[in-house]
Scaffold this motif. Sequence first.
Motif, PDB file in Angstrom:
ATOM      1  N   GLY A 132      -0.198  -8.664  -8.646  1.00 27.22           N
ATOM      2  CA  GLY A 132       0.698  -7.546  -8.893  1.00 27.22           C
ATOM      3  C   GLY A 132       0.282  -6.721 -10.092  1.00 27.22           C
ATOM      4  N   MET A 133      -0.065  -7.381 -11.192  1.00 30.34           N
ATOM      5  CA  MET A 133      -0.486  -6.657 -12.394  1.00 30.34           C
ATOM      6  C   MET A 133      -1.806  -5.931 -12.163  1.00 30.34           C
ATOM      7  SD  MET A 133       0.591  -9.140 -15.592  1.00 30.34           S
ATOM      8  CE  MET A 133      -0.422 -10.528 -15.059  1.00 30.34           C
ATOM      9  N   TYR A 134      -2.738  -6.631 -11.542  1.00 26.05           N
ATOM     10  CA  TYR A 134      -4.051  -6.031 -11.264  1.00 26.05           C
ATOM     11  C   TYR A 134      -3.910  -4.806 -10.379  1.00 26.05           C
ATOM     12  CZ  TYR A 134      -8.958  -5.906  -9.641  1.00 26.05           C
ATOM     13  OH  TYR A 134     -10.247  -5.525  -9.328  1.00 26.05           O
ATOM     14  N   TYR A 135      -3.085  -4.936  -9.351  1.00 25.60           N
ATOM     15  CA  TYR A 135      -2.926  -3.835  -8.417  1.00 25.60           C
ATOM     16  C   TYR A 135      -2.074  -2.699  -8.967  1.00 25.60           C
ATOM     17  CZ  TYR A 135      -5.534  -5.488  -4.428  1.00 25.60           C
ATOM     18  OH  TYR A 135      -6.560  -5.850  -3.599  1.00 25.60           O
ATOM     19  N   THR A 136      -1.337  -2.948 -10.029  1.00 27.38           N
ATOM     20  CA  THR A 136      -0.645  -1.859 -10.703  1.00 27.38           C
ATOM     21  C   THR A 136      -1.666  -0.903 -11.313  1.00 27.38           C
ATOM     22  OG1 THR A 136       1.304  -3.202 -11.175  1.00 27.38           O
ATOM     23  CG2 THR A 136       0.975  -1.261 -12.546  1.00 27.38           C
ATOM     24  N   PHE A 137      -2.688  -1.470 -11.941  1.00 26.89           N
ATOM     25  CA  PHE A 137      -3.764  -0.639 -12.483  1.00 26.89           C
ATOM     26  C   PHE A 137      -4.501   0.085 -11.358  1.00 26.89           C
ATOM     27  CE2 PHE A 137      -2.893  -3.116 -16.174  1.00 26.89           C
ATOM     28  CZ  PHE A 137      -3.359  -2.385 -17.261  1.00 26.89           C
ATOM     29  N   MET A 138      -4.726  -0.609 -10.251  1.00 24.71           N
ATOM     30  CA  MET A 138      -5.336   0.038  -9.091  1.00 24.71           C
ATOM     31  C   MET A 138      -4.468   1.184  -8.593  1.00 24.71           C
ATOM     32  SD  MET A 138      -6.787  -3.067  -6.720  1.00 24.71           S
ATOM     33  CE  MET A 138      -6.675  -1.980  -5.308  1.00 24.71           C
ATOM     34  N   GLY A 139      -3.170   0.927  -8.515  1.00 23.77           N
ATOM     35  CA  GLY A 139      -2.247   1.951  -8.032  1.00 23.77           C
ATOM     36  C   GLY A 139      -2.275   3.187  -8.894  1.00 23.77           C
ATOM     37  N   PHE A 140      -2.388   3.002 -10.215  1.00 23.49           N
ATOM     38  CA  PHE A 140      -2.454   4.157 -11.105  1.00 23.49           C
ATOM     39  C   PHE A 140      -3.692   4.991 -10.812  1.00 23.49           C
ATOM     40  CE2 PHE A 140      -3.613   5.937 -15.385  1.00 23.49           C
ATOM     41  CZ  PHE A 140      -2.648   6.940 -15.375  1.00 23.49           C
ATOM     42  N   ALA A 141      -4.818   4.327 -10.534  1.00 24.70           N
ATOM     43  CA  ALA A 141      -6.046   5.059 -10.195  1.00 24.70           C
ATOM     44  C   ALA A 141      -5.876   5.850  -8.906  1.00 24.70           C
ATOM     45  CB  ALA A 141      -7.221   4.083 -10.068  1.00 24.70           C
ATOM     46  N   SER A 142      -5.177   5.260  -7.922  1.00 20.27           N
ATOM     47  CA  SER A 142      -4.997   5.934  -6.638  1.00 20.27           C
ATOM     48  C   SER A 142      -4.011   7.092  -6.724  1.00 20.27           C
ATOM     49  CB  SER A 142      -4.542   4.930  -5.561  1.00 20.27           C
ATOM     50  OG  SER A 142      -3.278   4.389  -5.874  1.00 20.27           O
ATOM     51  N   VAL A 143      -3.248   7.154  -7.814  1.00 16.22           N
ATOM     52  CA  VAL A 143      -2.396   8.322  -8.081  1.00 16.22           C
ATOM     53  C   VAL A 143      -3.167   9.346  -8.890  1.00 16.22           C
ATOM     54  CG1 VAL A 143      -0.323   9.142  -9.265  1.00 16.22           C
ATOM     55  CG2 VAL A 143      -0.257   6.996  -8.021  1.00 16.22           C
ATOM     56  N   PHE A 144      -3.839   8.872  -9.931  1.00 11.79           N
ATOM     57  CA  PHE A 144      -4.512   9.746 -10.888  1.00 11.79           C
ATOM     58  C   PHE A 144      -5.632  10.553 -10.242  1.00 11.79           C
ATOM     59  CE2 PHE A 144      -7.837  10.267 -14.204  1.00 11.79           C
ATOM     60  CZ  PHE A 144      -7.129  11.089 -15.075  1.00 11.79           C
ATOM     61  N   LEU A 145      -6.501   9.887  -9.467  1.00  9.38           N
ATOM     62  CA  LEU A 145      -7.666  10.568  -8.909  1.00  9.38           C
ATOM     63  C   LEU A 145      -7.315  11.688  -7.941  1.00  9.38           C
ATOM     64  CD1 LEU A 145     -10.727  10.835  -8.683  1.00  9.38           C
ATOM     65  CD2 LEU A 145     -10.663   9.128  -6.874  1.00  9.38           C
ATOM     66  N   PRO A 146      -6.560  11.419  -6.851  1.00  9.82           N
ATOM     67  CA  PRO A 146      -6.241  12.530  -5.950  1.00  9.82           C
ATOM     68  C   PRO A 146      -5.383  13.598  -6.616  1.00  9.82           C
ATOM     69  CG  PRO A 146      -4.998  10.573  -5.332  1.00  9.82           C
ATOM     70  CD  PRO A 146      -6.001  10.143  -6.352  1.00  9.82           C
ATOM     71  N   GLY A 147      -4.606  13.200  -7.628  1.00  9.25           N
ATOM     72  CA  GLY A 147      -3.798  14.182  -8.349  1.00  9.25           C
ATOM     73  C   GLY A 147      -4.665  15.204  -9.060  1.00  9.25           C
ATOM     74  N   ILE A 148      -5.692  14.720  -9.775  1.00  4.94           N
ATOM     75  CA  ILE A 148      -6.542  15.662 -10.504  1.00  4.94           C
ATOM     76  C   ILE A 148      -7.452  16.433  -9.555  1.00  4.94           C
ATOM     77  CG2 ILE A 148      -6.482  14.336 -12.646  1.00  4.94           C
ATOM     78  CD1 ILE A 148      -9.280  13.315 -12.010  1.00  4.94           C
ATOM     79  N   VAL A 149      -7.883  15.797  -8.465  1.00  2.00           N
ATOM     80  CA  VAL A 149      -8.701  16.523  -7.477  1.00  2.00           C
ATOM     81  C   VAL A 149      -7.875  17.622  -6.815  1.00  2.00           C
ATOM     82  CG1 VAL A 149      -9.949  16.339  -5.287  1.00  2.00           C
ATOM     83  CG2 VAL A 149     -10.271  14.596  -7.043  1.00  2.00           C
TER      84      VAL A 149
END
Length: 435
Positions: free
Chosen positions: A366-383
Motif C-alpha cells: 500500500g505504501m509503495y503503491y501510494t508513491f506509484m499512484g502519485f507518479a501516475s497522477v503527476f506525469l499525465p497531469g504535466i503532459v
Amino acid sequence: MSAAQQAKKYLFAIATVYMCYLTHGVQAIIFSQNQVNFYTQWGYTDATAGAAAVAMAITWTGVGKFVSVWIGGEISDRIGRKLPAVLGAVLYTICFVIMLVTDNATVACVAGFLSGVATSGFWDGALYPAIAEASPKYAGSTTIGIKAVISIAGIIYPLFAAINSGDSWHINIWIPIVMSAICVVLAAITPFVYDDERKQKVARSEDSDAKSKADADIQAAKDAMLQKPTALVNFVTLFFGFVIMFIMYGAQQYTKSFGINNLGLDNVAAAGLTSIYTAGSIIAVLFWAWMMGKLRWTPIKVILIDGILATVALAVVIIALPLNLGAGAVYFGIAVLGFSAAGGMLQTGVTLRQMMCPGPRGRNVGMYYTFMGFASVFLPGIVGAMTTATGETQAVWIMMILLLLASALSVLMSIYVIAQYKKQFGYSAMERMRD
C-alpha cells in the motif's frame, strides 16, 4: 506443509492473479491506444483539445490509484485477499461498460478514477501479497511474472486496437469487459493462503498471544538483520515506486504519441512502437525471473542494471532525432527501454521493499503503491498541461527528457541502497542472495 506442497495447492491462486493483471494490462493503456476514437465519442473535433481530454482521463485513473492504494493493503491485511479481488473485478467490469457507452468526457474521467481505485485500492493491495504468499521462496519470480502478463496485453492490445480503429472500434472495449467478468468468477472460487490461514487461526485458538505465520515470518526477517533499515532506506525503497512508475508510465502511455507526432509514423506503425516496447519488457521478465529465481540475484542488483540500461536507452531516443540517426535508432532505444523500465522493475521494487523493510505485506504494498499512484497522477497531469500550452509534439519531447533524468536518479538511489544492503545483511547485494 512444505514450500513445494504449498505452491502446488495454491497454483490456482497464482493463475487467478495473472488473469487479473492480464486484464489490467488492457486497462492501463485503453485510453491512450484508443485516443482519437474516445475523444471523438466525447464530442471533440479539435485534436489538441481532444488529446488533452484523454490525458485528463488518464490523470484521473492515477488519482484513483493514489487516493486508494494507501488503504487497500491495510484493508486486505484485515479482511483477507478474496473479497478485494472480487470487488476489484466487479468494479473493472462497471468501468469498462461506462467507457463503452458514455459520450461525456467528465463521465469518462469518473470511469478512469474508479478503474484506478479498482486497480490499486482492491487488486494491488490484495493480489501482490497473495501471489507472494502462494510461493514464498520464489516470491521475486512469481511477482515479476505479473509484469509478464501485463506485457502480453501490452503487445497484443495496441495492434488489436489499431486494426479495429474504424467503425468497429467498440470491440476494443468489449474485450476487457469479458475479461473482467472472467476475473470476477475466478476470484470468487480461488483459495488464497492468507484467507485460509486466518480461518485456521480462529479455529485453532482464541489466544491473543498466538502469532500468525505471517507475523512470525516478519519477525524472523527483522531478527536476521545486522542493523535496522535507516530512515533514508525506508524512504528510498518507497520512492523507487514513484521513480520507476514515472519512467514506465511515460513510456507506456506516450510511446504511440511519440511515434505519430515526433517520428511521423501512421497509426498502426506507432502502435507497433508500443508493441516493441512491450516485447522488450516480456524478454526482460523472463530473463530477470530466471536471474532472481535460478541464480538468486538480489532485487536491488536487478534495479541497478535496469536503471543503467534505461538511462542509455532514453539517451539514444532523445539524441536520435537531432543527430538524424533515423527511426531505427529510436526503435532500438524503445526496445531497450521496454526491457529495462517495464521488465518487472515495479514488481521487483515491491520485493525489495519487503526484504529491506519487513512488515505486513499489504501495508508495504500500500505504501509503495501510494508513491506509484502519485507518479501516475503527476506525469499525465504535466503532459496534459504542456500539451495545452505547447502542443502534443513538444510536450512528449520534454517528457522524454524528464524520463531520462528520472532513470539517472534511479541509478543513484540504487547505489545508495546497495551500500546499505551489506550493512543490513552482512554480504554484498551483488552476490548471490542467501536464503
